[in-house]
Design an enzyme around this catalytic site. Structure first.
Site, PDB file in Angstrom:
ATOM      1  N   GLY A  35       2.007   4.039  -6.041  1.00 16.38           N
ATOM      2  CA  GLY A  35       1.748   2.672  -6.782  1.00 16.38           C
ATOM      3  C   GLY A  35       0.467   2.349  -6.176  1.00 16.38           C
ATOM      4  N   PRO A  36       0.392   1.401  -7.575  1.00 16.95           N
ATOM      5  CA  PRO A  36      -1.381   0.882  -6.697  1.00 16.95           C
ATOM      6  C   PRO A  36      -1.385  -0.329  -5.510  1.00 16.95           C
ATOM      7  CG  PRO A  36      -0.066  -1.104  -8.011  1.00 16.95           C
ATOM      8  CD  PRO A  36       1.169   0.447  -8.062  1.00 16.95           C
ATOM      9  N   GLY A  37      -3.059  -0.458  -5.282  1.00 13.94           N
ATOM     10  CA  GLY A  37      -2.472  -1.085  -3.537  1.00 13.94           C
ATOM     11  C   GLY A  37      -2.728  -0.859  -3.004  1.00 13.94           C
ATOM     12  N   CYS A  96       2.564   9.604  -2.231  1.00 14.41           N
ATOM     13  CA  CYS A  96       1.293   9.036  -2.496  1.00 14.41           C
ATOM     14  C   CYS A  96       0.952   7.892  -1.794  1.00 14.41           C
ATOM     15  CB  CYS A  96       1.560   8.262  -4.190  1.00 14.41           C
ATOM     16  SG  CYS A  96      -0.501   8.657  -4.408  1.00 14.41           S
ATOM     17  N   GLN A 121       1.516   6.845   2.096  1.00 17.49           N
ATOM     18  CA  GLN A 121       0.753   5.663   3.121  1.00 17.49           C
ATOM     19  C   GLN A 121       2.035   4.800   3.943  1.00 17.49           C
ATOM     20  OE1 GLN A 121      -1.822   4.648  -0.331  1.00 17.49           O
ATOM     21  NE2 GLN A 121      -2.715   6.348   0.241  1.00 17.49           N
ATOM     22  N   SER A 169      -7.568   6.593  -3.893  1.00 18.29           N
ATOM     23  CA  SER A 169      -8.289   6.500  -3.229  1.00 18.29           C
ATOM     24  C   SER A 169      -8.572   6.038  -1.614  1.00 18.29           C
ATOM     25  CB  SER A 169      -9.238   4.916  -3.948  1.00 18.29           C
ATOM     26  OG  SER A 169      -7.771   3.641  -3.041  1.00 18.29           O
ATOM     27  N   LEU A 170      -6.937   5.996  -0.753  1.00 12.21           N
ATOM     28  CA  LEU A 170      -6.619   5.764   0.048  1.00 12.21           C
ATOM     29  C   LEU A 170      -6.289   6.900   0.591  1.00 12.21           C
ATOM     30  CD1 LEU A 170      -4.983   2.331   0.049  1.00 12.21           C
ATOM     31  CD2 LEU A 170      -7.592   2.478   0.334  1.00 12.21           C
ATOM     32  N   HIS A 203       1.026  14.300  -5.578  1.00 16.95           N
ATOM     33  CA  HIS A 203       1.642  14.137  -7.190  1.00 16.95           C
ATOM     34  C   HIS A 203       2.548  14.903  -6.828  1.00 16.95           C
ATOM     35  CE1 HIS A 203       0.606   9.683  -8.431  1.00 16.95           C
ATOM     36  NE2 HIS A 203       0.178   9.819  -7.723  1.00 16.95           N
ATOM     37  N   GLU A 234       5.000  16.178  -8.963  1.00 10.92           N
ATOM     38  CA  GLU A 234       6.209  15.908 -10.110  1.00 10.92           C
ATOM     39  C   GLU A 234       4.549  16.191 -10.982  1.00 10.92           C
ATOM     40  OE1 GLU A 234       4.395  11.818  -9.712  1.00 10.92           O
ATOM     41  OE2 GLU A 234       4.702  13.310  -8.669  1.00 10.92           O
TER      42      GLU A 234
END
EC number: 4.1.3.27
Length: 201
Positions: free
Chosen positions: A57-59, A84, A88, A134-135, A170, A172
Site C-alpha cells: 500500500g501507499p504511505g 511491502c 514495514q 521508497s521506504l 512483491h 505475487e
C-alpha cells in the site's frame, strides 16, 4: 489450504495477491484497512486456522488504518504475513525503524540474497524479485531474523516463535520468478504449529 484474511491497504496489488492465493486453492477474504480492528479480530475468530496477510500500500505503516492495531493485538496469536507496507509495519511493530530507502522503485527487478531456510528453502539464490518501494526497514530488533537482503537493505524478516514474517518485495509479481512457490512455502511455514482449534475463539 489456508484460510486467509487479506488486509487491503488500498493497493491494486491486493487483488493480484488474492488471485495468486486463490489459484493455489486457499480461501481468501479481503477487508480494507478502514474497518475497525475489533471487527476483523471477530471475523478471524470465525475462521478455521486463520492467517492474517497484510497487503502492500501507499504511505507509511503508522497511517495504514487498523493495521498497526491488528499487529499490536494479534502478534504471537496467529500467523501474520506482511508484504511491502505490511512488512514495514511488522518491522515497526517489533521496534525497528522504517525510513527512506534512498531511491524510489516501481517495478524494479533485483536479485536478493537469502538464507535458504524456512520459506526460502530450495529457492534460487540470489532470487530475482520485484521491488516497488521508497521506504525500507532498518535497526531490526533482535527478535526478528533478517532472512533476505539486497545491497545492505533488509528484504525479508521472520519471527519463528510468533509465526510472523515480512517481505519488502512483491512475491505475487511476475518479476519475482519463484513467487508462487515462495508464497506456498511461507504459508506452510506459518501454519506448522497450528492446532485444529482456533485460539481466538
Amino acid at each position: 489450504m489456508a484460510d486467509i484474511l487479506l488486509l487491503d491497504n488500498i493497493d491494486s496489488f491486493t487483488y493480484n495477491l488474492a488471485d495468486q492465493l486463490r489459484s493455489n486453492g486457499h480461501n481468501v477474504v479481503i477487508y480494507r484497512n478502514h474497518i475497525p480492528a475489533q471487527t476483523l479480530i471477530e471475523r478471524l475468530a470465525t475462521m478455521s486456522n486463520p492467517v492474517l496477510m497484510l497487503s502492500p500500500g501507499p504511505g507509511v505503516p503508522s497511517e495504514a488504518g487498523c493495521m498497526p492495531e491488528l499487529l499490536t493485538r494479534l502478534s504471537g496469536k496467529l500467523p501474520i504475513i506482511g508484504i511491502c507496507l505490511g512488512h514495514q509495519a511488522i518491522v515497526e511493530a517489533y521496534g525497528g525503524y522504517v525510513g527512506q530507502a534512498g531511491e524510489i522503485l516501481h517495478g524494479k527487478a533485483s536479485s536478493i540474497e537469502h538464507d535458504g531456510q524456512a520459506m526460502f528453502a530450495g529457492l534460487t539464490n540470489p532470487l530475482p524479485v520485484a521491488r516497488y518501494h521508497s521506504l525500507v526497514g532498518s535497526n531490526i530488533p533482535a527478535g526478528l531474523t533478517i532472512n533476505a537482503h539486497f545491497n545492505g537493505m533488509v528484504m525479508a524478516v521472520r519471527h519463528d516463535a510468533d509465526r510472523i514474517c515480512g517481505f519488502q518485495f512483491h512475491p505475487e509479481s511476475i518479476l519475482t520468478t519463484q513467487g508462487a512457490r515462495l508464497l506456498e512455502q511461507t504459508l506452510a511455514w506459518a501454519q506448522r504449529k497450528l492446532e485444529p482449534t482456533n485460539t481466538l475463539q
